[in-house]
Scaffold this active site. Structure first.
Site, PDB file in Angstrom:
ATOM      1  N   ASP A   1       0.872  -1.233   0.004  1.00  8.11           N
ATOM      2  CA  ASP A   1       0.047   0.041   0.133  1.00  8.11           C
ATOM      3  C   ASP A   1       0.806   1.279   0.109  1.00  8.11           C
ATOM      4  OD1 ASP A   1      -2.240   1.640   0.551  1.00  8.11           O
ATOM      5  OD2 ASP A   1      -1.589   1.540   2.727  1.00  8.11           O
TER       6      ASP A   1
ATOM      7  N   ASP B   1      -2.132  -0.430   5.690  1.00  7.95           N
ATOM      8  CA  ASP B   1      -2.310   0.189   7.212  1.00  7.95           C
ATOM      9  C   ASP B   1      -4.011  -0.034   7.451  1.00  7.95           C
ATOM     10  OD1 ASP B   1      -2.532   2.290   5.145  1.00  7.95           O
ATOM     11  OD2 ASP B   1      -3.690   3.298   6.774  1.00  7.95           O
TER      12      ASP B   1
ATOM     13  N   ASP C   1      -0.381   4.949   1.136  1.00  6.06           N
ATOM     14  CA  ASP C   1      -0.756   5.883   2.152  1.00  6.06           C
ATOM     15  C   ASP C   1      -0.539   5.401   3.518  1.00  6.06           C
ATOM     16  OD1 ASP C   1      -0.653   8.270   0.261  1.00  6.06           O
ATOM     17  OD2 ASP C   1      -2.935   7.503  -0.172  1.00  6.06           O
TER      18      ASP C   1
HETATM   19  C1  LIG Z   1      -9.772  10.212   3.094  1.00  7.14           C
HETATM   20  C2  LIG Z   1      -8.432   9.446   3.344  1.00  7.14           C
HETATM   21  C3  LIG Z   1      -7.904   8.739   2.568  1.00  7.14           C
HETATM   22  N1  LIG Z   1      -6.778   7.943   3.075  1.00  7.14           N
HETATM   23  C4  LIG Z   1      -5.913   7.375   1.939  1.00  7.14           C
HETATM   24  C5  LIG Z   1      -6.118   5.897   1.746  1.00  7.14           C
HETATM   25  C6  LIG Z   1      -5.939   5.733   0.403  1.00  7.14           C
HETATM   26  O1  LIG Z   1      -4.725   5.287  -0.087  1.00  7.14           O
HETATM   27  P1  LIG Z   1      -3.975   3.868   0.206  1.00  7.14           P
HETATM   28  O2  LIG Z   1      -4.694   2.883  -0.560  1.00  7.14           O
HETATM   29  O3  LIG Z   1      -2.619   4.430  -0.735  1.00  7.14           O
HETATM   30  O4  LIG Z   1      -3.688   3.799   1.517  1.00  7.14           O
HETATM   31  C7  LIG Z   1      -6.526   6.943  -0.247  1.00  7.14           C
HETATM   32  C8  LIG Z   1      -7.964   6.973  -0.547  1.00  7.14           C
HETATM   33  O5  LIG Z   1      -9.005   6.482   0.213  1.00  7.14           O
HETATM   34  O6  LIG Z   1      -6.273   7.956   0.773  1.00  7.14           O
HETATM   35  C9  LIG Z   1      -6.238   7.892   4.441  1.00  7.14           C
HETATM   36  O7  LIG Z   1      -5.325   7.105   4.816  1.00  7.14           O
HETATM   37  N2  LIG Z   1      -6.948   8.396   5.253  1.00  7.14           N
HETATM   38  C10 LIG Z   1      -8.129   9.398   4.906  1.00  7.14           C
HETATM   39  O8  LIG Z   1      -8.526   9.671   5.857  1.00  7.14           O
HETATM   40 MG   LIG Z   2      -3.162   3.094   3.422  1.00  5.22          MG
END
Ligand SMILES: Cc1cn([C@H]2C[C@H](OP(=O)(O)O)[C@@H](CO)O2)c(=O)[nH]c1=O
Ligand SMILES: [Mg+2]
Length: 212
Positions: A20, A158, A22
């Site tokens: 992942d 996460d 974020d």
């Molecule tokens: C709105 C929001 C998005 N995100 C991240 C998760 C997703 O990315 P990833 O899949 O890379 O973790 C992306 C879209 O929801 O933004 C958060 O981590 N916290 C939040 O509150």
């Molecule tokens: Mg994430």
């Protein structure tokens, strides 16, 4: 990073790892907090170590803002241009991912969800990967709103509850410890990875390889 095969009948299948972005490689929470405080210096905020919901807005919604418009406006922070492009790295993550991709019998892909408001987040995730991992990794970035539909042996992510169209995804979920999940119990046979810096990720990947 090409698929590697062993010799003759002893050939072992390649371990497919999805990672992942974020809050696993890119520090969404820390960046949001900094931007929020810049924009609203006189409003209450949630220090990263006190975060306890996956979606940041859910917890911020409970704060007593002096100006109620903050509640409605704060999502604009992560929906705005350059927010995703400028996320700082989570310590050790990019080095670990590059090293993992060089391991014998391991293939690594980045698997990330763009926001529903995808305008900036989708292209900026490509920019982030190119800048922090290198242009070759553009070929290894999978953007999807449904990670259950993506094939792999492991997904390091996460988000504690990953749901989608498939109830039994092919991957085993390894929960990457982040502010949003730090105090949550990891249920079932899921594993946790607490950081990229103490080397436990290497042992974990070797263990998964042995079990293929
Ligand atoms: C709105 C929001 C998005 N995100 C991240 C998760 C997703 O990315 P990833 O899949 O890379 O973790 C992306 C879209 O929801 O933004 C958060 O981590 N916290 C939040 O509150
Ligand atoms: Mg994430």
């Amino acid at each position: 990073m090409a698929a590697r095969r062993g010799i003759g009948s002893m050939a072992q299948r390649t371990l497919m790892v999805l990672i992942d972005l974020d809050e696993t490689l890119a520090a969404f929470e820390k960046h949001f907090m900094i931007k929020f405080r810049e924009k609203y210096p006189n409003e209450p905020y949630i220090p990263v170590e006190k975060r306890n919901t996956f979606y940041i807005a859910e917890q911020y919604d409970k704060l007593n803002f002096t100006d109620d418009s903050v509640r409605l406006e704060l999502k604009k922070i992560y929906r705005s241009e350059h927010f995703f492009r400028d996320l700082p790295e989570i310590e050790g993550g990019c080095d670990a991912v590059k090293e993992m991709a060089e391991m014998e019998g391991v293939e690594v892909f980045i698997c990330s969800s763009p926001l529903f408001q995808y305008k900036y987040s989708a292209p900026e995730k490509y920019e982030w990967v190119e800048k922090h991992l290198g242009p070759d990794w553009i070929n290894r970035l999978i953007l999807t709103r449904d990670k259950t539909m993506i094939n792999g042996d492991i997904l390091i992510d996460d988000k504690i509850h990953i749901t989608g169209a498939l109830h039994n995804p092919s991957w085993k979920h390894v929960v990457f410890t982040a502010p949003n999940n730090q105090n949550m119990k990891v249920k079932g046979d899921k594993l946790r990875l607490n950081n990229w810096t103490d080397g436990t990720w290497r042992t974990m990947i070797e263990d998964f390889k042995k079990r293929l």
